[in-house]
Write an enzyme that holds these catalytic residues in place. Structure first.
Site, mmCIF file in Angstrom:
data_model
loop_
_atom_site.group_PDB
_atom_site.id
_atom_site.type_symbol
_atom_site.label_atom_id
_atom_site.label_comp_id
_atom_site.label_asym_id
_atom_site.label_seq_id
_atom_site.Cartn_x
_atom_site.Cartn_y
_atom_site.Cartn_z
ATOM 1 N N ARG A 30 -3.304 -1.130 16.810
ATOM 2 C CA ARG A 30 -3.487 0.121 16.052
ATOM 3 C C ARG A 30 -3.034 1.315 16.873
ATOM 4 O O ARG A 30 -2.397 2.241 16.353
ATOM 5 C CB ARG A 30 -4.969 0.273 15.662
ATOM 6 N N ARG B 18 0.547 8.969 7.883
ATOM 7 C CA ARG B 18 0.643 8.241 9.148
ATOM 8 C C ARG B 18 2.082 7.972 9.543
ATOM 9 O O ARG B 18 2.321 7.381 10.595
ATOM 10 C CB ARG B 18 -0.064 6.891 8.986
ATOM 11 N N LYS C 91 -12.060 11.060 13.162
ATOM 12 C CA LYS C 91 -11.582 11.632 11.876
ATOM 13 C C LYS C 91 -12.636 11.431 10.773
ATOM 14 O O LYS C 91 -12.982 12.367 10.062
ATOM 15 C CB LYS C 91 -10.254 10.971 11.457
ATOM 16 N N ARG D 245 -16.458 -3.238 11.101
ATOM 17 C CA ARG D 245 -15.142 -3.520 10.517
ATOM 18 C C ARG D 245 -14.451 -4.684 11.214
ATOM 19 O O ARG D 245 -14.547 -4.823 12.437
ATOM 20 C CB ARG D 245 -14.258 -2.268 10.620
ATOM 21 N N ARG E 196 -18.846 0.981 16.956
ATOM 22 C CA ARG E 196 -19.024 1.654 15.661
ATOM 23 C C ARG E 196 -19.650 0.752 14.595
ATOM 24 O O ARG E 196 -19.352 -0.427 14.512
ATOM 25 C CB ARG E 196 -17.662 2.120 15.139
#
Ligand code: AP5
Length: 217
Positions: free
Chosen positions: A172, A88, A14, A161, A127
């Site tokens: 998640r 969400r 996203k 992160r 990431r």
């Protein structure tokens, strides 16, 4: 001005696709994840609560995130909005519909980035992002050209992160299936859902997203 939602599990791409749309179409990205990360670094009581929830991989309350979006969504913008990571929950989806109507705007599309869960661990644990301009990278699929230096802005402020761990990802993903995936049916019934194969390479995914934006219907 097309206003779109990017829907998909953590790691679907996203943020990567939103960044492309900002650069290529001058759209405005509204990422509740980024807003919450900013709030957590503010040192306020709200920031501490948010940090705890995010690090565990849970969802922050609807009231907080709807409030954050409400502050930004005062009227149309040239290029249109990209809602990244919002809504969400069904409550957030209803709130977004109300906010858009109240500010004289409509939703053009909810774009689902479809991936297999099996690729998400590798995407999330590899990431890193530029803390200065927000560009998103990956250890193997999209590394910076020079180690430790952002290709986009030259900053050396590259970060990982705190919630990008395998454990937090499980929570998640569970939150996604329990609370966010019902939005696929919600937007399907409104005739606004468009699915894109997000297992493809980043450029191919961007082309498929562009096709949805440029469609005539
Ligand atoms: P948020 O920041 O929104 O995180 P997320 O939804 O979990 O999504 P991610 O940012 O992890 O993934 P992404 O889909 O953007 O993937 P990316 O492009 O980076 O939310 C974080 C937390 O904040 C939540 O857990 C919650 O606590 C809270 N929160 C946020 N919004 C909320 C809300 N509305 N309500 C309540 N709580 C909220 O890509 C991932 C990696 O894959 C990158 O390294 C990238 O380079 C790579 N990649 C991307 N596309 C491809 C591709 N096509 N092929 C190969 N690699 C790819």
């Amino acid at each position: 001005m097309p206003n779109i939602i990017l829907l998909g599990p953590p790691g679907a791409g996203k943020g990567t696709q939103a960044k492309r749309l900002v650069d290529e179409r001058q759209m405005v990205q509204l990422s509740t994840g980024d807003m919450l990360r900013e709030a957590r670094s503010s040192g306020t009581e709200m920031g501490r609560v948010v940090a705890d929830v995010m690090d565990r991989g849970g969802l922050v309350t609807d009231e907080i995130v709807i409030g954050l979006i409400e502050e930004k969504l005062t009227g149309p913008v040239q290029g249109g909005f990209i809602f990244d990571g919002f809504p969400r929950t069904l409550k957030q989806a209803d709130a977004l519909g109300d906010l858009l109507a109240r500010t004289g705007q409509t939703l053009s599309a909810a774009i689902e980035l479809q991936v297999d869960d099996a690729v998400l661990v590798a995407r999330i644990t590899g990431r890193y992002t530029c803390g200065t301009c927000g560009e998103v990278y990956h250890d193997t699929t999209r590394p910076t050209a020079r180690v430790g230096v952002c290709d986009a802005c030259g900053s050396t402020n590259l970060k990982r992160r705190a919630d990008d761990t395998e454990d937090a990802l499980k929570t998640r993903l569970m939150e996604y299936y329990k609370k966010t995936s019902p939005l696929l049916g919600y937007y399907y019934c409104k005739g606004q859902l468009h699915a894109v194969d997000a297992l493809d390479e980043i450029d191919q995914v961007a082309a498929a997203v562009a096709k949805v934006l440029d469609r005539r219907d």
